[in-house]
Design an enzyme around this catalytic site. Structure first.
Site, short mmCIF file in Angstrom:
data_model
loop_
_atom_site.label_atom_id
_atom_site.label_comp_id
_atom_site.label_asym_id
_atom_site.label_seq_id
_atom_site.Cartn_x
_atom_site.Cartn_y
_atom_site.Cartn_z
N ASP A 195 0.90 -1.15 0.00
CA ASP A 195 0.00 0.00 0.00
C ASP A 195 0.94 1.19 0.00
O ASP A 195 1.54 1.51 1.03
CB ASP A 195 -0.90 0.01 1.25
CG ASP A 195 -1.92 1.13 1.15
OD1 ASP A 195 -1.52 2.28 0.87
OD2 ASP A 195 -3.12 0.87 1.32
N HIS A 196 1.10 1.82 -1.17
CA HIS A 196 2.21 2.79 -1.26
C HIS A 196 2.01 3.99 -0.32
O HIS A 196 2.96 4.70 -0.04
CB HIS A 196 2.47 3.21 -2.71
CG HIS A 196 1.51 4.21 -3.26
ND1 HIS A 196 0.28 3.88 -3.73
CD2 HIS A 196 1.61 5.55 -3.43
CE1 HIS A 196 -0.34 4.97 -4.16
NE2 HIS A 196 0.45 6.00 -3.99
N HIS A 259 -5.76 2.87 0.89
CA HIS A 259 -4.98 4.02 1.38
C HIS A 259 -5.64 4.75 2.55
O HIS A 259 -5.00 5.05 3.55
CB HIS A 259 -4.73 5.02 0.25
CG HIS A 259 -4.16 4.40 -1.00
ND1 HIS A 259 -3.24 3.38 -0.97
CD2 HIS A 259 -4.37 4.64 -2.31
CE1 HIS A 259 -2.91 3.05 -2.20
NE2 HIS A 259 -3.59 3.79 -3.04
C1 BG6 Z 1 -3.47 4.65 -6.60
C2 BG6 Z 1 -4.83 4.75 -7.22
O1 BG6 Z 1 -3.41 3.57 -5.71
O2 BG6 Z 1 -3.18 5.85 -5.90
C3 BG6 Z 1 -4.93 5.95 -8.14
O3 BG6 Z 1 -5.10 3.58 -7.97
C4 BG6 Z 1 -4.49 7.21 -7.43
O4 BG6 Z 1 -6.25 6.12 -8.64
C5 BG6 Z 1 -3.15 7.00 -6.73
O5 BG6 Z 1 -4.38 8.24 -8.38
C6 BG6 Z 1 -2.80 8.19 -5.86
O6 BG6 Z 1 -1.51 8.05 -5.37
P1 BG6 Z 1 -0.63 9.31 -4.98
O7 BG6 Z 1 0.61 8.74 -4.40
O8 BG6 Z 1 -0.41 10.08 -6.26
O9 BG6 Z 1 -1.44 10.10 -4.02
#
Ligand code: BG6
Length: 510
Positions: A195-196, A259
């Site tokens: 989960d980045h 997230h």
């Molecule tokens: C991803 C989603 O996990 O996270 C995308 O699939 C989203 O829809 C993205 O745009 C957002 O990540 P960050 O790091 O740009 O906030």
């Protein structure tokens, strides 16, 4: 080597990556060139990459090692956080290889095993990190084939781990099936579910703020906190052909289940007894188990707003409505925005609602958590005015990472009048260097054997259990709540405003 936890204060003792071969399944996909290889390159630029580390891209299209390297080089030039150094790239890229195979072709895995042996003989060292970045229907196939080829078993003294990209299932049932497939091939301790958001520097700082400071935790409860808001706004729509995936997923599955639930659990969890991966994740699971489940469709309709954007203007540019976007059904009932009220049934959080809002084509890209404290019990200043004296602690996840505290202060002059001011901490000015990208942190941890910043199987299942009830209410047979609308470039539908207004509250203005 014993894994060392990233929350320990001693920087020198941080997780050390161990030499290994990283095998990326689905290496022709976007993520490899956009995130994974630039992350590895930047780890190398920081001098933290084991010099003997190898990367193997596994994908279906025919390609030579050289062809693969030059594609990645072009991407790295555009996307590398610390720029692109020709000399560093020249040496780094020599550790990158390409392996062509269909995902379901057993012989491709036998050939892969041969290649890995060759790389080990050339110094890679025998550890393997299998990174599943294919489209999700191939996850079980790749796992099964890895097992059939014996690649899930590490030689004595070595390890074999699996990293799995999102989405981890599309509901509880598919997540459970996938967890079974994973556990059939790898032990949970060797499984790293990405989960980045957990890799973002500020998300990691939530625990530090709460548990490394003595002043916040005593007031981090329903005696002092009125409510908490979590906002995750994006100013993009369905660019880059994302519509096909998004139309099937929707905002709730794409962002909330993973997230936002992760951010919420970090804010709401009890202090862990230790900083081991399971010590932290046990506490997060308790939060998921304490989420008050919605009882029926009417309960969902009362507490969860779903919406799509209509045509509008975002950042000065004309933006199409969701239903007019590429690869989106003109009658789509997929939500691109969610606002919701969540209750957590614990002693700490009884009576403290958590309001979440997240969506596409909002005015700007920003993610933040705001903790709204109760008002002072007795008003002495600014009596009879509209002034809101509540203190607000804001944790800015991105951009402009930092933490600020809103306090009242006297306006200079003879009259005693107060105004709200901000005590502000900014990463960029305090530490003078850019934070690493989330994928750098996560790859380092996976190579170092620390799973703290990865979702455990039961966490993911609990989050789906909560989300499934909402999905069922939205798509079930009876009483579906409406799909609300907001113009692209606005802060969401009026119904989301009402969600707070009826509790006598407002969304924080961003
Ligand atoms: C991803 C989603 O996990 O996270 C995308 O699939 C989203 O829809 C993205 O745009 C957002 O990540 P960050 O790091 O740009 O906030």
């Amino acid at each position: 080597m014993e894994a060392i936890n990233p929350f320990r204060e001693d920087q020198a003792a941080r997780t050390r990556p161990q030499s290994c071969t990283v095998v990326i399944f689905g290496a022709s996909g976007d993520l490899t060139g956009r995130k994974l290889v630039p992350a590895l390159y930047n780890i190398a630029a920081d001098g933290e990459l084991p010099p003997t580390l190898k990367v193997v891209g596994f994908a279906r299209r025919p390609k030579s090692h050289e062809g693969f390297r030059s594609e990645l080089e072009e991407m790295n030039k555009k996307l590398s956080r610390q720029g692109h150094d020709e000399r560093l790239w020249a040496s780094f890229s020599q550790s990158i290889f390409y392996h062509q195979s269909e995902f379901e072709d057993a012989s491709g895995y036998v050939r892969l095993a041969g290649l890995l042996d060759e790389l080990d003989a050339a110094g890679a060292g025998g550890n393997r990190l299998f990174y599943l970045s294919t489209s999700p229907e191939y996850f079980p196939i790749v796992l099964e084939q890895l097992k059939a080829a014996g690649l899930n078993q590490a030689p004595a003294g070595k390890w074999a781990r699996v990293v799995i990209e999102k989405p981890f299932g599309t509901d509880l049932e598919t997540a459970q099936t996938l967890n079974r497939a994973v556990h059939d091939t790898f032990a949970e301790k060797d499984t790293y579910r990405i989960d980045h958001y957990l890799g973002k520097e500020t998300a990691q700082n939530i625990m530090v703020l709460r548990f490394a400071n003595a002043i916040f935790e005593p007031i981090w409860n329903n005696r002092y906190i009125d409510h908490i808001q979590i906002t995750c706004a994006e100013n993009l729509g369905m660019e880059g052909g994302r519509g096909g995936y998004y139309e099937k997923a929707g905002c709730l599955r794409d962002m909330v289940q993973n997230h936002l639930m992760q951010l919420l659990s970090l804010v709401a969890m009890e202090p862990p007894t230790d900083l081991s991966a399971d010590g932290v994740r046990d506490e997060k699971v308790k939060v998921f188990r304490s989420l008050r489940q919605f009882t029926d469709a009417a309960d969902v309709a009362r507490n969860v707003v779903r919406a799509q954007y209509t045509a509008g203007t975002v950042g000065g540019k004309v933006a199409a409505g969701y239903r007019q976007e590429d690869r989106i059904n003109p009658q789509s009932m997929t939500e691109a925005y969610v606002a919701m009220k969540i209750n957590i049934d614990t002693w700490r959080w009884e009576g403290v609602p958590f309001y979440l809002r997240v969506g596409k084509q909002l005015p700007k890209k920003t993610t933040e958590i705001s903790v709204h404290f109760k008002r002072p019990p007795h008003v002495l200043f600014n009596r009879g005015t509209e002034d809101d004296p509540a203190n607000v602690l804001v944790i800015r996840i991105q951009p402009d990472e930092g933490i600020s505290l809103r306090i009242a202060s006297k306006i200079p002059g003879p009259a005693v009048r107060t105004e709200r001011v901000k005590m502000d901490f900014q990463y960029s000015t305090s530490f003078g260097k850019a934070s690493p990208e989330a994928y750098e942190r996560l790859l380092l941890d996976a190579m170092g054997g620390d799973a703290t910043l990865f979702a455990r199987g039961d966490e993911v299942e609990h989050a789906w259990r909560y989300i499934d009830i909402i999905e069922q209410a939205w798509h079930g047979a009876s009483g579906q709540p409406p799909m609300c609308e907001y113009p692209a470039g606005s802060w969401g539908p009026a119904e989301a405003e009402d969600l707070l207004k009826r509790d006598g509250r407002d969304w924080r203005r961003l």
